[in-house]
Design an enzyme around this catalytic site. Structure first.
Site, PDB file in Angstrom:
ATOM      1  CB  SER A 111      -0.841   0.000   1.208  1.00  0.00           C
ATOM      2  OG  SER A 111      -1.497   1.327   1.490  1.00  0.00           O
ATOM      3  CE1 TYR A 133      -6.128   4.823  -1.946  1.00  0.00           C
ATOM      4  CE2 TYR A 133      -4.500   4.264  -0.268  1.00  0.00           C
ATOM      5  CZ  TYR A 133      -5.837   4.034  -0.721  1.00  0.00           C
ATOM      6  OH  TYR A 133      -6.535   3.089   0.009  1.00  0.00           O
ATOM      7  CB  THR A 159      -6.741   2.837  -5.094  1.00  0.00           C
ATOM      8  OG1 THR A 159      -6.227   1.385  -4.663  1.00  0.00           O
ATOM      9  CG2 THR A 159      -7.944   2.847  -4.425  1.00  0.00           C
ATOM     10  CE  LYS A 237      -8.038  -2.763  -3.467  1.00  0.00           C
ATOM     11  NZ  LYS A 237      -8.922  -1.901  -2.949  1.00  0.00           N
ATOM     12  CG  HIS A 261     -11.591   1.252  -0.347  1.00  0.00           C
ATOM     13  ND1 HIS A 261     -10.531   1.717  -1.283  1.00  0.00           N
ATOM     14  CD2 HIS A 261     -10.889   1.094   0.853  1.00  0.00           C
ATOM     15  CE1 HIS A 261      -9.552   1.943  -0.572  1.00  0.00           C
ATOM     16  NE2 HIS A 261      -9.905   2.035   0.589  1.00  0.00           N
TER      17      HIS A 261
END
Length: 367
Positions: A111, A133, A159, A237, A261
């Protein structure tokens, strides 16, 4: 479970051990959803509505859950989902989880909000993807992409469902903030770095930090820019719409993750399992599709395959294992999901994942 290394009867046992190991506010951070948690609950309800229709007299004497995703062999059609701040659950955090993934051959998705530096995670030997992100400063976004490439990550997972953070009421009520020992290790010491650690009596400090660093303006034009700065395969995603899925395929995206999510963004959004068939139909085999949100065991993996997915991302169960017993706990979870999947495949007369499509019916449908 802690320290025993013994296999649990089910992953629900791991969940109970994790809840006992964590403080109530950290448990809420892991377990909670957004709003009234309708979508959180719907993810489970939708999967439970999927009935598998076993095939008899197949002569199937063994099941092999191995598959290929983005040209690479996977020991089972599952990877570890990207999840933030894993050192909240265990001192070794992402390193422990990645070691377990390496030991089982499972791909580990790092992440952007990792609490451990990239090089320490990739040093475990795990096959890694990097989840991105979209940050307000494009230079910081590009830097993350290049660091992921240099660290050896095999794919990029953008994402796309967090223009702003969902209203996670458990965290707001708890005034949730990170302890000083847990940081967003990949984002450095910018002017916003202290926000996540500073409760101010108005809600979640983590949500305020997210608002400070994430760019809500991500659009299709940015996909083209991203493809222009990296040669890594690109996954999106957070896709739930068939129209978005078609547009992604037309844009040259390499993989889709159907995800809401984990019920943590738009409350009332369609469940991932309900969205999956329309998305797979929309792309018509042009690219692989993974299911994320609500997957809890090996039977759920088979349900996803039966609906046309190429595999799944495993989220909260991995965190349960990490909280309950560190690296050993995560390995227990990954081993058990594989064992459950293999057993379910054999019972269904399904020798390989390629034989799974068509095994599923909604509980209200006929055969």
């Amino acid at each position: 479970m802690t320290g025993s290394g013994a296999a649990p009867g089910s992953l629900a046992d791991v969940e109970r051990a994790a809840r006992e190991a964590l403080s109530p506010d950290v448990w809420d951070f892991v377990a909670g959803g957004s709003g009234g948690e309708l979508t959180l609950a719907a993810n489970r309800t939708a999967l439970d509505r999927i009935a598998l229709v076993p095939r008899a007299l197949t002569g199937c004497t063994a099941a092999s859950p191995g598959c290929t995703v983005l040209g690479e062999p996977w020991p089972m059609p599952a990877a570890v989902a990207p999840m933030a701040y894993q050192r909240l659950l265990h001192p070794e955090g992402e390193v422990a989880a990645a070691r377990a993934a390496a030991a089982t051959g499972v791909t580990y998705v790092i992440s952007t909000m990792s609490s451990t530096p990239l090089d320490r995670i990739t040093a475990t030997g795990a096959r890694t993807w990097f989840q991105l992100y979209w940050l307000r400063e494009r230079a910081r976004t590009a830097d993350l992409v290049h660091r992921a490439e240099q660290a050896g990550c095999r794919a990029l997972v953008l994402t796309v469902d967090v223009p702003v953070m969902g209203r996670r009421l458990r965290d707001a009520r708890n005034g949730f903030a990170l302890p000083g020992s847990v940081t967003a290790a990949l984002l450095g010491d910018g002017p916003d770095s202290a926000t996540a650690h500073t409760p101010d009596g108005t809600g979640s400090a983590v949500a305020r930090h997210t608002s400070a660093v994430f760019d809500p303006g991500l659009g299709w034009q940015d996909i083209a820019w991203l493809r222009g700065i990296t040669s890594l395969p690109l996954a999106l995603k957070g896709v739930l719409s068939p129209d978005d899925a078609r547009r992604a395929a037309d844009a040259g995206v390499d993989l889709l993750v159907v995800s809401n999510h984990g019920g943590r963004q738009l409350d009332g959004a369609i469940s991932s399992a309900d969205a999956l068939p329309a998305v797979t139909a929309a792309v018509a085999g042009r690219l692989p599709v993974l299911l994320d949100s609500g997957v809890r065991d090996g039977t759920d993996v088979l349900r996803a395959l039966a609906l046309g997915a190429s595999g799944v991302l495993l989220g909260r169960p991995v965190l349960w294992g990490l909280a309950a017993d560190g690296e050993a706990g995560v390995r227990t979870v990954l081993d058990q999901v594989r064992d459950e999947l293999e057993h379910a495949m054999l019972l269904a007369g399904c020798p390989t994942p390629a034989h799974a499509p068509g095994l599923a019916r909604r509980a209200t449908e006929g055969l």
